[in-house]
Design an enzyme around this catalytic site. Sequence first.
Site, short mmCIF file in Angstrom:
data_model
loop_
_atom_site.label_atom_id
_atom_site.label_comp_id
_atom_site.label_asym_id
_atom_site.label_seq_id
_atom_site.Cartn_x
_atom_site.Cartn_y
_atom_site.Cartn_z
N ASP A 52 0.77 -1.14 -0.01
CA ASP A 52 0.13 -0.05 -0.05
C ASP A 52 0.66 1.11 0.18
O ASP A 52 1.52 1.56 1.00
CB ASP A 52 -0.97 0.00 1.21
CG ASP A 52 -1.76 1.19 1.34
OD1 ASP A 52 -2.82 1.01 0.63
OD2 ASP A 52 -1.66 2.31 1.72
N TYR A 57 3.39 9.74 -0.60
CA TYR A 57 4.27 9.19 0.23
C TYR A 57 5.80 9.40 -0.50
O TYR A 57 6.84 9.05 0.24
CB TYR A 57 4.34 7.64 0.42
CG TYR A 57 2.90 7.36 1.12
CD1 TYR A 57 2.04 8.07 1.75
CD2 TYR A 57 2.39 5.95 0.88
CE1 TYR A 57 0.94 7.85 2.18
CE2 TYR A 57 1.30 5.56 1.86
CZ TYR A 57 0.60 6.57 2.39
OH TYR A 57 -0.67 6.33 2.95
N LYS A 82 -2.86 5.84 -4.52
CA LYS A 82 -3.50 6.91 -4.11
C LYS A 82 -3.70 8.38 -4.72
O LYS A 82 -2.36 8.70 -5.21
CB LYS A 82 -3.72 7.03 -2.69
CG LYS A 82 -3.73 5.76 -1.75
CD LYS A 82 -3.81 5.98 -0.56
CE LYS A 82 -3.50 4.63 0.39
NZ LYS A 82 -2.08 4.61 0.86
N HIS A 115 -7.50 9.72 -1.92
CA HIS A 115 -6.96 9.71 -0.70
C HIS A 115 -7.93 10.18 0.52
O HIS A 115 -7.60 9.72 1.38
CB HIS A 115 -5.62 10.43 -1.02
CG HIS A 115 -4.42 9.85 -0.15
ND1 HIS A 115 -3.16 9.66 -0.39
CD2 HIS A 115 -4.36 9.52 1.40
CE1 HIS A 115 -2.24 9.30 0.95
NE2 HIS A 115 -3.20 9.06 1.97
N1 LIG Z 1 -5.35 6.50 3.77
C1 LIG Z 1 -4.56 7.31 4.48
O1 LIG Z 1 -5.03 8.69 4.62
C2 LIG Z 1 -3.64 6.53 5.21
C3 LIG Z 1 -3.17 7.42 6.54
C4 LIG Z 1 -2.12 6.62 7.27
C5 LIG Z 1 -1.69 5.42 6.81
N2 LIG Z 1 -2.24 4.86 5.77
C6 LIG Z 1 -1.54 3.49 5.18
O2 LIG Z 1 -1.71 2.52 6.32
C7 LIG Z 1 -0.19 2.15 6.70
C8 LIG Z 1 -0.26 1.80 8.12
O3 LIG Z 1 -0.47 2.99 8.78
P1 LIG Z 1 0.69 3.83 9.73
O4 LIG Z 1 1.83 3.55 9.01
O5 LIG Z 1 0.08 5.14 9.85
O6 LIG Z 1 0.61 3.29 11.20
P2 LIG Z 1 0.63 1.76 11.76
O7 LIG Z 1 0.89 0.55 10.74
O8 LIG Z 1 -0.31 1.51 12.82
O9 LIG Z 1 2.04 1.83 12.77
C9 LIG Z 1 3.09 2.22 11.98
C10 LIG Z 1 4.24 2.29 13.49
O10 LIG Z 1 4.20 0.94 14.28
C11 LIG Z 1 5.73 0.60 14.26
N3 LIG Z 1 5.33 -0.77 14.45
C12 LIG Z 1 5.19 -1.64 13.23
N4 LIG Z 1 5.38 -3.00 13.38
C13 LIG Z 1 5.45 -2.73 14.96
C14 LIG Z 1 5.30 -3.95 15.79
N5 LIG Z 1 5.22 -5.21 15.42
N6 LIG Z 1 5.62 -3.58 17.11
C15 LIG Z 1 5.95 -2.34 17.48
N7 LIG Z 1 6.06 -1.40 16.67
C16 LIG Z 1 5.53 -1.72 15.47
C17 LIG Z 1 6.35 1.23 13.10
O11 LIG Z 1 7.78 1.23 13.29
P3 LIG Z 1 8.94 0.63 12.46
O12 LIG Z 1 8.85 1.23 11.09
O13 LIG Z 1 10.08 1.53 12.99
O14 LIG Z 1 9.15 -0.65 12.45
C18 LIG Z 1 5.70 2.48 12.93
O15 LIG Z 1 5.93 3.58 13.76
C19 LIG Z 1 0.56 3.20 6.17
O16 LIG Z 1 1.88 2.61 5.86
C20 LIG Z 1 -0.09 3.53 4.88
O17 LIG Z 1 0.08 2.67 3.90
C21 LIG Z 1 -2.94 5.51 4.86
#
Ligand SMILES: NC(=O)c1ccc[n+]([C@@H]2O[C@H](COP(=O)([O-])OP(=O)(O)OC[C@H]3O[C@@H](n4cnc5c(N)ncnc54)[C@H](OP(=O)(O)O)[C@@H]3O)[C@@H](O)[C@H]2O)c1
Length: 283
Positions: A52, A57, A82, A115
């Site tokens: 994704d 990004y 997106k 998005h």
């Molecule tokens: N459509 C939208 O508007 C939107 C907005 C936000 C996100 N997204 C999508 O959703 C994806 C995921 O959301 P997100 O990146 O916001 O947050 P998330 O996946 O909830 O959390 C990512 C964070 O958690 C840490 N992490 C990952 N696995 C872990 C584990 N097993 N234990 C402890 N910490 C862990 C990562 O650090 P490290 O990288 O250091 O491991 C990073 O700081 C994004 O990458 C993106 O593709 C979409």
Amino acid sequence: MSNSTIPSIPTITLNNGVEIPQVGLGVFQTKEGAEVEGAVQAALEAGYRLIDTAAIYGNEEGVGRAIKASGLPREEIFITTKLWNANHAYDDALRAFDESLARLDCGYIDLYLIHWPLPMEGKFTQAWKAMEKLYGDKRVRAIGVSNFKPNHLEELLKATETIPAVNQIELHPLLQQAETRAYCAEHGIAVESYSPLMQAGDALEHSVIADLAQKYGKTPAQVILRWHLQSGLIVIPKSARPERIRENLDIFDFELSTDEVQQIDGMDQNQRIGADPDTADFK
Ligand SMILES: NC(=O)c1ccc[n+]([C@@H]2O[C@H](COP(=O)([O-])OP(=O)(O)OC[C@H]3O[C@@H](n4cnc5c(N)ncnc54)[C@H](OP(=O)(O)O)[C@@H]3O)[C@@H](O)[C@H]2O)c1
């Protein structure tokens, strides 16, 4: 890695018959270049088949390079990107798609999402008509939206022909989005959880999660991701670290009971960490 250690990831069938893996790798805030290429490589080696990304990004090229370098057949990988907020006007949306596809250099996109709705701009139906054109031209296998609340979806459904296949929204144990999920279920729109780990926020520390992690010998992140799976959601945790990328997919050897799923359901506090889609207007 031998095939025997690669998990078989369940899929969800979208409203147009396309299958999407239920777990994928998110790459928001993963840097273009070595970091994103390393993350995508680690993910594909671990068995992930959904990546994704998004134009905003800034890492579509790296994602595309890593996918090519994997040697996996294109059709085995599901790529989401997106449309950014500045490009809701019809022609801008078509051009932005071409640019994303050129950066990814992967032939076609599996899922293209608007998005954010930017309701104050009033142009998401125009953007959607461009998405319908791309879908009709078979340049994308499915089209969907992100950050759409029921009022935005209602307006979209009234003004256009195609029901979105997916709505990608912030969703985790402290923000469970009951209203949007109910609307999506009623209209056959699959829900995809973003920030599923609350960006490593309070949800990971919660005692309900800690107790279940201890009970099953899993990590808090794995318990939360298992809850998303058992709740019928598509989930796209982000990590840039290979061990965590593997950890986040190692969720197929345990199952939460109905009662345990309900305990996590009980954690909802309507606590958003990202922007509210009704007011978010960034470009
Ligand atoms: N459509 C939208 O508007 C939107 C907005 C936000 C996100 N997204 C999508 O959703 C994806 C995921 O959301 P997100 O990146 O916001 O947050 P998330 O996946 O909830 O959390 C990512 C964070 O958690 C840490 N992490 C990952 N696995 C872990 C584990 N097993 N234990 C402890 N910490 C862990 C990562 O650090 P490290 O990288 O250091 O491991 C990073 O700081 C994004 O990458 C993106 O593709 C979409």
